[in-house]
Design a protein around this motif. Structure first.
Motif, short mmCIF file in Angstrom:
data_model
loop_
_atom_site.label_atom_id
_atom_site.label_comp_id
_atom_site.label_asym_id
_atom_site.label_seq_id
_atom_site.Cartn_x
_atom_site.Cartn_y
_atom_site.Cartn_z
N PRO A 47 0.85 -1.21 0.00
CA PRO A 47 0.00 0.00 0.00
C PRO A 47 0.88 1.25 0.00
O PRO A 47 1.94 1.28 0.62
CB PRO A 47 -0.78 -0.10 1.31
CG PRO A 47 -0.63 -1.51 1.76
CD PRO A 47 0.66 -2.01 1.20
N GLU A 48 0.44 2.26 -0.70
CA GLU A 48 1.12 3.55 -0.67
C GLU A 48 0.49 4.40 0.44
O GLU A 48 -0.62 4.10 0.89
CB GLU A 48 1.01 4.23 -2.03
CG GLU A 48 1.83 3.50 -3.07
CD GLU A 48 1.97 4.24 -4.38
OE1 GLU A 48 1.32 5.29 -4.58
OE2 GLU A 48 2.74 3.75 -5.22
N GLY A 50 -1.70 6.52 2.61
CA GLY A 50 -3.09 6.93 2.45
C GLY A 50 -3.99 5.87 1.85
O GLY A 50 -5.21 5.99 1.91
N GLU A 51 -3.42 4.82 1.26
CA GLU A 51 -4.23 3.75 0.67
C GLU A 51 -4.63 2.76 1.76
O GLU A 51 -3.77 2.27 2.49
CB GLU A 51 -3.46 2.99 -0.41
CG GLU A 51 -3.34 3.69 -1.71
CD GLU A 51 -2.64 2.82 -2.75
OE1 GLU A 51 -3.05 2.91 -3.92
OE2 GLU A 51 -1.68 2.10 -2.41
N VAL A 52 -5.93 2.48 1.84
CA VAL A 52 -6.39 1.49 2.81
C VAL A 52 -7.29 0.44 2.17
O VAL A 52 -7.36 -0.68 2.67
CB VAL A 52 -7.13 2.15 4.01
CG1 VAL A 52 -6.16 2.95 4.85
CG2 VAL A 52 -8.28 3.00 3.56
N ALA A 53 -7.98 0.78 1.09
CA ALA A 53 -8.89 -0.17 0.44
C ALA A 53 -8.08 -1.16 -0.38
O ALA A 53 -7.34 -0.78 -1.29
CB ALA A 53 -9.89 0.56 -0.44
N TYR A 54 -8.22 -2.44 -0.05
CA TYR A 54 -7.47 -3.48 -0.74
C TYR A 54 -7.71 -3.43 -2.24
O TYR A 54 -6.78 -3.61 -3.03
CB TYR A 54 -7.84 -4.87 -0.22
CG TYR A 54 -7.73 -5.07 1.26
CD1 TYR A 54 -6.75 -4.42 2.02
CD2 TYR A 54 -8.60 -5.92 1.93
CE1 TYR A 54 -6.65 -4.63 3.39
CE2 TYR A 54 -8.51 -6.13 3.29
CZ TYR A 54 -7.54 -5.47 4.01
OH TYR A 54 -7.46 -5.68 5.37
N ASP A 56 -8.43 -0.90 -4.16
CA ASP A 56 -7.71 0.22 -4.78
C ASP A 56 -6.22 -0.08 -4.92
O ASP A 56 -5.60 0.26 -5.93
CB ASP A 56 -7.91 1.50 -3.96
CG ASP A 56 -9.34 2.00 -3.99
OD1 ASP A 56 -10.11 1.59 -4.88
OD2 ASP A 56 -9.69 2.81 -3.10
N ILE A 57 -5.66 -0.72 -3.92
CA ILE A 57 -4.24 -1.08 -3.96
C ILE A 57 -4.00 -2.06 -5.11
O ILE A 57 -3.08 -1.88 -5.91
CB ILE A 57 -3.78 -1.68 -2.62
CG1 ILE A 57 -3.91 -0.65 -1.50
CG2 ILE A 57 -2.35 -2.23 -2.71
CD1 ILE A 57 -3.87 -1.23 -0.10
N ARG A 59 -5.88 -2.59 -7.80
CA ARG A 59 -6.10 -1.94 -9.11
C ARG A 59 -4.84 -1.17 -9.54
O ARG A 59 -4.40 -1.26 -10.68
CB ARG A 59 -7.29 -0.99 -9.04
CG ARG A 59 -8.60 -1.67 -9.20
CD ARG A 59 -9.73 -0.62 -9.35
NE ARG A 59 -11.00 -1.30 -9.24
CZ ARG A 59 -11.69 -1.44 -8.11
NH1 ARG A 59 -11.26 -0.91 -6.98
NH2 ARG A 59 -12.84 -2.08 -8.12
N ARG A 60 -4.28 -0.40 -8.62
CA ARG A 60 -3.09 0.38 -8.94
C ARG A 60 -1.92 -0.53 -9.30
O ARG A 60 -1.24 -0.33 -10.31
CB ARG A 60 -2.70 1.29 -7.76
CG ARG A 60 -1.41 2.08 -8.01
CD ARG A 60 -0.99 2.90 -6.80
NE ARG A 60 -0.91 2.16 -5.56
CZ ARG A 60 0.07 1.30 -5.23
NH1 ARG A 60 1.07 1.08 -6.07
NH2 ARG A 60 0.05 0.69 -4.07
N GLU A 61 -1.69 -1.54 -8.48
CA GLU A 61 -0.57 -2.45 -8.72
C GLU A 61 -0.74 -3.23 -10.03
O GLU A 61 0.23 -3.45 -10.75
CB GLU A 61 -0.39 -3.41 -7.54
CG GLU A 61 0.13 -2.76 -6.28
CD GLU A 61 1.61 -2.39 -6.35
OE1 GLU A 61 2.31 -2.78 -7.31
OE2 GLU A 61 2.07 -1.69 -5.44
#
Length: 161
Positions: A47-48, A50-54, A56-57, A59-61
C-alpha cells in the motif's frame, strides 16, 4: 525464518497489511502470472501512503506491473507472515481482467514484466509458495468459477497476454 499461515476470514484489527496481491483471470478462465526473469509471481505490492482499500491497492498495482484494468476484486483471505520482528498480513484477492493494455515499464522498478496466462490448476506449482500457496491457488480457482462465473475446464493452452 518466517512462518506462513493461510486464513480466509477478514484480517484482524491491529494486524498490519503490508501487501495486496491478486489472482487475475481473463474471461476464458486462465490466470495471469507475472514473470520476473524466471520467477513466477502474482501482480501486487505494498500500500502507498493513504491507501487502505485493498481493491484500490490491487487496481493500482495491476496497472503498474502488468498494465491491466480489473473489475471489482473479490477478497479471498490473507497469508499471515510471522517473522522475527512482528506478524503482518499479505492480502489475496481474485478479479476479472476487463482490459489488457500493451506491456509497459513498471514505474517503481522500470522493468517490463512478461504476462503468462495459465490454467489455474498449475498456479500452486508455478508460484512455489508451498502448502499455503496451494491453499491460496485453490481458493482463487474456486472463486473464479463460483464468484466470477468463469469456466472451470476446457481452458486454452498456456500463452502470453
Amino acid at each position: 525464518m518466517p512462518k506462513f499461515s493461510w486464513h480466509t476470514d477478514p484480517v484482524p484489527a491491529g494486524l498490519a497489511v503490508r501487501q495486496v496481491y491478486g489472482f487475475l483471470f481473463v474471461p476464458d478462465g486462465r490466470l495471469l502470472i507475472r514473470l520476473d526473469g524466471s520467477k513466477h509471481t502474482l501482480p501486487g505490492g505494498r500500500p502507498e501512503p493513504g491507501e487502505v482499500a485493498y481493491a484500490d491497492i490491487l487496481r493500482r498495482e495491476a496497472m503498474e506491473e502488468v498494465t491491466v484494468d480489473i473489475d471489482d476484486p473479490h477478497y479471498l483471505g490473507y497469508q499471515c507472515v510471522n517473522d522475527s520482528i512482528s506478524p503482518y498480513a499479505q492480502v489475496r484477492m481474485a478479479a476479472l481482467i476487463s482490459c489488457a493494455h500493451p506491456p509497459a515499464p513498471d514505474p517503481d522498478s522500470g522493468r517490463t514484466y512478461r504476462r503468462l496466462l495459465v490454467n489455474p490448476s498449475s498456479a500452486g506449482d508455478l508460484l512455489a509458495w508451498g502448502e499455503t500457496g496451494y491453499l491460496q491457488a485453490t481458493a482463487a480457482a474456486e472463486a473464479a468459477v463460483e464468484v466470477l462465473g468463469l469456466p472451470a475446464g476446457g481452458l486454452p493452452p498456456t500463452g502470453e497476454l
